[in-house]
Scaffold this motif. Sequence first.
Motif, PDB file in Angstrom:
ATOM      1  N   ALA A  33      88.408   3.817  67.072  1.00  0.00           N
ATOM      2  CA  ALA A  33      89.808   4.201  66.835  1.00  0.00           C
ATOM      3  C   ALA A  33      89.896   5.509  66.054  1.00  0.00           C
ATOM      4  O   ALA A  33      90.616   5.628  65.064  1.00  0.00           O
ATOM      5  CB  ALA A  33      90.552   3.099  66.109  1.00  0.00           C
ATOM      6  N   GLU A  34      89.129   6.510  66.491  1.00  0.00           N
ATOM      7  CA  GLU A  34      89.068   7.838  65.891  1.00  0.00           C
ATOM      8  C   GLU A  34      88.402   7.834  64.515  1.00  0.00           C
ATOM      9  O   GLU A  34      88.403   8.848  63.820  1.00  0.00           O
ATOM     10  CB  GLU A  34      90.467   8.479  65.797  1.00  0.00           C
ATOM     11  CG  GLU A  34      91.124   8.666  67.156  1.00  0.00           C
ATOM     12  CD  GLU A  34      92.438   9.417  67.050  1.00  0.00           C
ATOM     13  OE1 GLU A  34      92.696  10.027  65.986  1.00  0.00           O
ATOM     14  OE2 GLU A  34      93.207   9.402  68.022  1.00  0.00           O
ATOM     15  N   GLY A  35      87.850   6.701  64.098  1.00  0.00           N
ATOM     16  CA  GLY A  35      87.112   6.628  62.846  1.00  0.00           C
ATOM     17  C   GLY A  35      85.664   6.261  63.109  1.00  0.00           C
ATOM     18  O   GLY A  35      85.153   6.402  64.221  1.00  0.00           O
ATOM     19  N   ASP A  58      88.428   5.622  58.178  1.00  0.00           N
ATOM     20  CA  ASP A  58      89.433   6.455  58.841  1.00  0.00           C
ATOM     21  C   ASP A  58      89.742   6.022  60.271  1.00  0.00           C
ATOM     22  O   ASP A  58      89.867   6.856  61.164  1.00  0.00           O
ATOM     23  CB  ASP A  58      88.993   7.926  58.834  1.00  0.00           C
ATOM     24  CG  ASP A  58      89.138   8.548  57.451  1.00  0.00           C
ATOM     25  OD1 ASP A  58      89.895   8.000  56.637  1.00  0.00           O
ATOM     26  OD2 ASP A  58      88.495   9.578  57.195  1.00  0.00           O
ATOM     27  N   ASP A  60      92.310   4.801  63.058  1.00  0.00           N
ATOM     28  CA  ASP A  60      93.736   5.020  63.291  1.00  0.00           C
ATOM     29  C   ASP A  60      94.405   3.689  63.627  1.00  0.00           C
ATOM     30  O   ASP A  60      94.191   3.128  64.701  1.00  0.00           O
ATOM     31  CB  ASP A  60      93.908   6.016  64.446  1.00  0.00           C
ATOM     32  CG  ASP A  60      95.368   6.352  64.697  1.00  0.00           C
ATOM     33  OD1 ASP A  60      96.239   5.822  63.972  1.00  0.00           O
ATOM     34  OD2 ASP A  60      95.642   7.137  65.618  1.00  0.00           O
ATOM     35  N   ALA A  62      97.375   3.067  64.451  1.00  0.00           N
ATOM     36  CA  ALA A  62      98.297   3.121  65.581  1.00  0.00           C
ATOM     37  C   ALA A  62      97.610   2.694  66.867  1.00  0.00           C
ATOM     38  O   ALA A  62      98.261   2.329  67.830  1.00  0.00           O
ATOM     39  CB  ALA A  62      98.876   4.533  65.725  1.00  0.00           C
ATOM     40  N   ARG A  63      96.280   2.713  66.878  1.00  0.00           N
ATOM     41  CA  ARG A  63      95.530   2.310  68.068  1.00  0.00           C
ATOM     42  C   ARG A  63      94.970   0.892  67.954  1.00  0.00           C
ATOM     43  O   ARG A  63      94.296   0.427  68.838  1.00  0.00           O
ATOM     44  CB  ARG A  63      94.380   3.308  68.303  1.00  0.00           C
ATOM     45  CG  ARG A  63      94.834   4.741  68.583  1.00  0.00           C
ATOM     46  CD  ARG A  63      93.658   5.642  68.879  1.00  0.00           C
ATOM     47  NE  ARG A  63      92.863   5.117  69.986  1.00  0.00           N
ATOM     48  CZ  ARG A  63      91.703   5.634  70.377  1.00  0.00           C
ATOM     49  NH1 ARG A  63      91.190   6.656  69.733  1.00  0.00           N
ATOM     50  NH2 ARG A  63      91.045   5.113  71.389  1.00  0.00           N
ATOM     51  N   PRO A  77     101.180   2.546  61.806  1.00  0.00           N
ATOM     52  CA  PRO A  77     100.657   3.871  61.483  1.00  0.00           C
ATOM     53  C   PRO A  77      99.824   3.850  60.212  1.00  0.00           C
ATOM     54  O   PRO A  77      99.994   3.005  59.344  1.00  0.00           O
ATOM     55  CB  PRO A  77     101.931   4.708  61.285  1.00  0.00           C
ATOM     56  CG  PRO A  77     102.952   3.715  60.828  1.00  0.00           C
ATOM     57  CD  PRO A  77     102.627   2.439  61.565  1.00  0.00           C
ATOM     58  N   TRP A  79      95.805   5.106  58.244  1.00  0.00           N
ATOM     59  CA  TRP A  79      94.366   5.198  58.421  1.00  0.00           C
ATOM     60  C   TRP A  79      93.690   4.103  57.604  1.00  0.00           C
ATOM     61  O   TRP A  79      93.941   3.943  56.421  1.00  0.00           O
ATOM     62  CB  TRP A  79      93.873   6.577  57.991  1.00  0.00           C
ATOM     63  CG  TRP A  79      94.546   7.660  58.767  1.00  0.00           C
ATOM     64  CD1 TRP A  79      95.682   8.329  58.432  1.00  0.00           C
ATOM     65  CD2 TRP A  79      94.152   8.155  60.046  1.00  0.00           C
ATOM     66  NE1 TRP A  79      96.015   9.225  59.416  1.00  0.00           N
ATOM     67  CE2 TRP A  79      95.098   9.145  60.415  1.00  0.00           C
ATOM     68  CE3 TRP A  79      93.093   7.871  60.905  1.00  0.00           C
ATOM     69  CZ2 TRP A  79      95.000   9.843  61.608  1.00  0.00           C
ATOM     70  CZ3 TRP A  79      92.995   8.571  62.101  1.00  0.00           C
ATOM     71  CH2 TRP A  79      93.945   9.540  62.439  1.00  0.00           C
ATOM     72  N   GLY A 107     100.382   6.216  55.935  1.00  0.00           N
ATOM     73  CA  GLY A 107     101.317   5.711  56.936  1.00  0.00           C
ATOM     74  C   GLY A 107     102.531   5.076  56.297  1.00  0.00           C
ATOM     75  O   GLY A 107     102.551   4.769  55.107  1.00  0.00           O
ATOM     76  N   SER A 132     105.141   8.140  52.859  1.00  0.00           N
ATOM     77  CA  SER A 132     103.742   7.758  53.016  1.00  0.00           C
ATOM     78  C   SER A 132     103.354   6.756  51.943  1.00  0.00           C
ATOM     79  O   SER A 132     103.755   6.888  50.788  1.00  0.00           O
ATOM     80  CB  SER A 132     102.841   8.987  52.926  1.00  0.00           C
ATOM     81  OG  SER A 132     101.485   8.634  53.082  1.00  0.00           O
TER      82      SER A 132
END
Length: 220
Positions: A33-35, A58, A60, A62-63, A77, A79, A107, A132
């Motif tokens: 998930a981008e981490g 990290d 994401d 959102a995924r 949202p 991290w 988020g 945030s």
Amino acid sequence: PTPESQVAVDGVVGSFDLRDGELTVRETSGLFAEGVLRLRGHLDQATGDIEFNGSVFDADLARIRRAFGGDSSQGVPGWLEGSVVYTGRIGEPSAARGQGQLSVRGGNLWNIKILDAIVRALSLKKPGTSESHRLEVQFDIEGDKLDINDLRLDSEFLSLYGTGRVRHLRDVDIDITPITVPLGPLGQLIEYVEAQLIKVEVSGTVTEPQVEVIPIKVVT
């Protein structure tokens, strides 16, 4: 999981040994998930005993669908960072033991059903989506129960402090202290005073939380 809720782990790098029915996974990592997801552990195929140490950096949210009991059609949202140490036995949930911690930063988390229910119970107006937050949770694992030793959510709008438990990753029983004013040099005093005035009890499930606000008489 359904295709909509799957998050792939790509670019896996690591090593493992399989000997005499015992699988040892050495330091292994992959993109998640981008981490980054890291894992090492041990499985005895004869007894089903398992132990592992995992961490994520990290990722994401959102995924990651259904995070913290959120709607499967909408990601949360922010991290995610966290780690967990776990021992147990396959097919025997009651044997699970472990501990871990996680944090979410960057988020807006007020759309999570439990947090949204708390805001509505306090009769507060939800802030805009640009705010945030940072959420930190420390927990122990015992069978099918997560003991939440420390929960803290900090934002400019509202801060929450709590302890409790989650069973079957569904049923919740959490006590929350809400802090509705900014914390400054007198933050500890403010936290103490407000703790004497009000408490929030959260029960039900992560998808259908029930929130009760309980005034507490101040005792000098």
